[in-house]
Design an enzyme around this catalytic site. Structure first.
Site, PDB file in Angstrom:
ATOM      1  NE  ARG A   1      -2.867  -0.410   3.421  1.00  0.00           N
ATOM      2  CZ  ARG A   1      -3.765  -0.005   4.313  1.00  0.00           C
ATOM      3  NH1 ARG A   1      -5.038   0.131   3.949  1.00  0.00           N
ATOM      4  NH2 ARG A   1      -3.416   0.240   5.567  1.00  0.00           N
ATOM      5  CG  ASP A   2       3.795   4.264   1.707  1.00  0.00           C
ATOM      6  OD1 ASP A   2       3.533   5.075   0.791  1.00  0.00           O
ATOM      7  OD2 ASP A   2       4.485   4.561   2.707  1.00  0.00           O
ATOM      8  CB  ILE A   3       4.934   0.459  -3.780  1.00  0.00           C
ATOM      9  CG1 ILE A   3       4.725  -0.848  -3.004  1.00  0.00           C
ATOM     10  CG2 ILE A   3       6.102   0.315  -4.753  1.00  0.00           C
ATOM     11  CD1 ILE A   3       4.316  -2.022  -3.875  1.00  0.00           C
ATOM     12  NE  ARG A   4       5.348   6.876  -0.045  1.00  0.00           N
ATOM     13  CZ  ARG A   4       5.898   7.682   0.876  1.00  0.00           C
ATOM     14  NH1 ARG A   4       6.669   8.687   0.486  1.00  0.00           N
ATOM     15  NH2 ARG A   4       5.675   7.494   2.154  1.00  0.00           N
TER      16      ARG A   4
ATOM     17  CG  HIS B   1      -0.406   6.247  -1.822  1.00  0.00           C
ATOM     18  ND1 HIS B   1       0.146   7.416  -1.370  1.00  0.00           N
ATOM     19  CD2 HIS B   1       0.363   5.237  -1.322  1.00  0.00           C
ATOM     20  CE1 HIS B   1       1.211   7.143  -0.624  1.00  0.00           C
ATOM     21  NE2 HIS B   1       1.356   5.835  -0.580  1.00  0.00           N
TER      22      HIS B   1
END
Length: 599
Positions: free
Chosen positions: A469-472, A511
């Site tokens: 949920r927090d891929i960057r 997101h």
């Protein structure tokens, strides 16, 4: 205009020249001397006498009388020359005073200066600030001017470029072989009764330095104050804004991480130390110097460190050899039980200080993150070390939640991801490994690798019903020693699906929009949108989209409809095909270029 060399009677120090017009008076000469020496009393309180050697000759600088005069001693000749009846009067013209004497030259003393009663041995000002300014201006300016590793042993033992001024009483007392000895004394100090470095003397050469209250049977903790009384004090005195820390891994449960002593300029650890109690072989801290260090200093030739076991201390240059391994090179050994050895270490440290700025200025930005504390908005403290990352949580609830997530990742065998290696429930600390560097791919081939690593992690993660949920890019980290990436920061990971408002605290622009739909829910598809976001925010999006099929793939990844996005399995298969095709095109292109060159 005439140049007169003057010497202050009864005060140790060098002679000094005063330029004055012969038509001026002795009163003008007194004023010039006052301004030259920055005396804080009226000029007319000075007493001046001619330094006659007999007949029309001046005192020679080579005579014993002048040598003793410079040491603050009064010989019979000097006493006779400074009798009250021989004092020059303020209204007398300079030309009349010089009448009948040989023309003044260098290597002579022409005027003897007597200070007012009560000031003959009193310092006019503290010379510490001036010394520090001049010392710092002596720093090595360029990386190319740094001594070689082989020359460092000689370099640390050379005389200081700016000597530390001491009053005569201390200068003579420290000349004893049991304290300092004349040879070492003359490398560090000079006589200066006018403006001695009193503050420096009291700060660096304190009672703890001169008379250490520790013996060879003491514990390591007892030696901390002793080591600090030399090393920390000297380095901190020269670099007032440096970051100094010690024992920073003692409270951690993760074993080898930070050094026992850490000294950083501009966040770059240019000097470190490893320490052990007296009964431990010094080979133990010596080996830790290289084992704990992951080289992040780029092309600089070395940084510095020390290994200590009780009174035994060794100084090292730490460097990276041609194979990439971190090595140590011994540049000096010291037995700090003896006062002369402690002074010798001060000399070595001060000389090393001259090299620190050039090293720091030529380190890459990555060197500044070797040791760093980051405070997150959610209260989590992140401590970066060369090999590990500590996360210290604000609440027991958050600590347990994140720990359970990483326990699940370990059970599932999620690849290409960081992992918890030790826990400390008392400190609410999780220690994770590996420690990498935040670096985006620099080419299309590297982007294929990074995306493949992320998708490999997602395949296993999604198969077990979890999503990141927090891929960057700030959470996709490159390995230090190879061209591979791994996924970090699973604090926002959750089981799929999740209903709104779960995840609502995440940023909207980074997101997938389905996370923020009121009344809706989101699934593992948000991670596929994030893979597309990695491509969009990479350095080479244009090169990616130059191939139509890859551009369509990017559109699918970031499709507003979650059900239209590929799964992690499908995305990984497509990515592998794109990577093979790109490699074939590159190979064919090289072949065509080679034929053109032959033609």
């Amino acid at each position: 205009m005439v140049t007169l060399f003057c010497a202050v009677v009864g005060v140790a120090g060098s002679t000094f020249p005063v330029d004055i017009n012969e038509n001026k008076s002795v009163g003008h000469l007194k004023k010039a001397i006052k301004e030259e020496k920055m005396y804080q009393f009226p000029a007319d309180e000075l007493q001046l006498f001619l330094a006659k050697a007999g007949g029309n000759a001046w005192l020679s600088s080579l005579t014993e009388d002048v040598k003793k005069l410079k040491k603050g001693e009064k010989t019979a000749l000097v006493k006779s020359l400074t009798q009250e009846e021989k004092e020059l009067q303020g209204e007398d013209p300079i030309s009349e005073c010089l009448e009948g004497m040989d023309p003044p030259k260098v290597k002579q003393i022409h005027v003897l200066v007597a200070l007012p009663p009560g000031t003959s041995s009193a310092p006019i000002s503290d010379g510490t600030d001036l010394w520090l300014s001049r010392f710092q201006h002596s720093e090595v300016a360029k990386l190319t001017l740094l001594p070689t590793r082989g020359d460092l042993n000689e370099f640390i033992g050379q005389p200081l470029p700016v000597k530390i001024g001491l009053p005569q009483s201390v200068f003579q007392a420290w000349s004893s072989p049991l304290i300092l000895g004349q040879l070492l004394r003359d490398k560090l100090f000079e006589l200066n009764d006018i403006s001695p470095c009193e503050f420096l003397k009291d700060s660096v050469f304190s009672a703890a330095f001169l008379y250490p209250q520790v013996d060879g049977d003491a514990t390591e903790s007892a030696f901390h104050y002793f080591w600090d009384s030399i090393i920390r004090v000297v380095l901190g005195f020269v670099f007032r804004r440096a970051y100094v820390n010690r024992d920073s891994s003692r409270k951690s449960s993760s074993g080898l991480k930070r050094p026992d002593f850490l000294f950083a300029l501009d966040h770059i650890c240019v000097f470190r130390g490893e320490e052990k109690e007296p009964r431990t072989s010094i080979t133990v801290p010596r080996e830790e110097l290289s084992k704990k260090l992951v080289w992040s200093y780029g092309g600089v030739p070395y940084v510095f460190g020390y290994a200590a076991s009780g009174f035994e201390l060794e100084l090292f240059a730490i460097y990276q050899d041609v194979t990439g391994n971190v090595k140590t090179h011994l540049i000096g050994g010291f037995n700090l039980q003896h006062a002369p050895e402690r002074f010798r270490l001060v000399l070595a440290l001060l000389n090393l200080c001259l090299l620190f700025p050039a090293i720091v200025q030529n380190c890459p930005a990555s060197a500044g993150t070797e040791f760093m504390d980051i405070h997150r908005a959610n209260g989590v403290k992140v401590r970066l070390s060369p090999i590990f990352v500590d996360k210290i949580f604000h609440t027991q609830e958050e600590y347990r939640r994140v720990k359970q997530i990483y326990d699940s990742l370990k059970a599932y065998g999620v690849p290409c991801a960081d992992a918890v290696v030790t826990v400390d429930s008392d400190q609410l600390r999780l220690t994770l490994k590996p420690r990498g560097i935040e670096m985006k791919p620099c080419s299309l081939s590297e982007l294929f690798v990074a995306l493949g690593n992320v998708l490999e992690a997602l395949v296993v993660l999604h198969r077990n019903g979890w999503m990141h949920r927090d891929i960057r890019w700030s959470n996709v980290i490159k390995h230090i020693d190879r061209v591979e990436w791994f996924l970090i920061d699973f604090a926002d990971a959750a089981q799929s699906p999740q209903k709104y408002p779960s995840g609502d605290h995440l940023t909207h622009d980074e997101h997938a929009s389905d996370i923020f739909m009121e009344g809706g829910s989101h699934t593992t598809a948000v991670d596929l949108w994030a893979v597309g976001y990695l491509v969009k925010t990479s350095k080479i999006e244009r090169e990616w989209t130059a191939e139509p099929e890859r551009a369509l793939f990017l559109d699918r990844l970031m499709n507003p409809d979650p059900s239209a996005r590929p799964t992690a399995d499908e995305a990984l298969q497509l990515l592998s095909r794109f990577e093979r095709e790109a490699a074939e095109q590159e190979s064919q292109g090289k072949g065509v270029r080679k034929k053109h060159r032959r033609a």
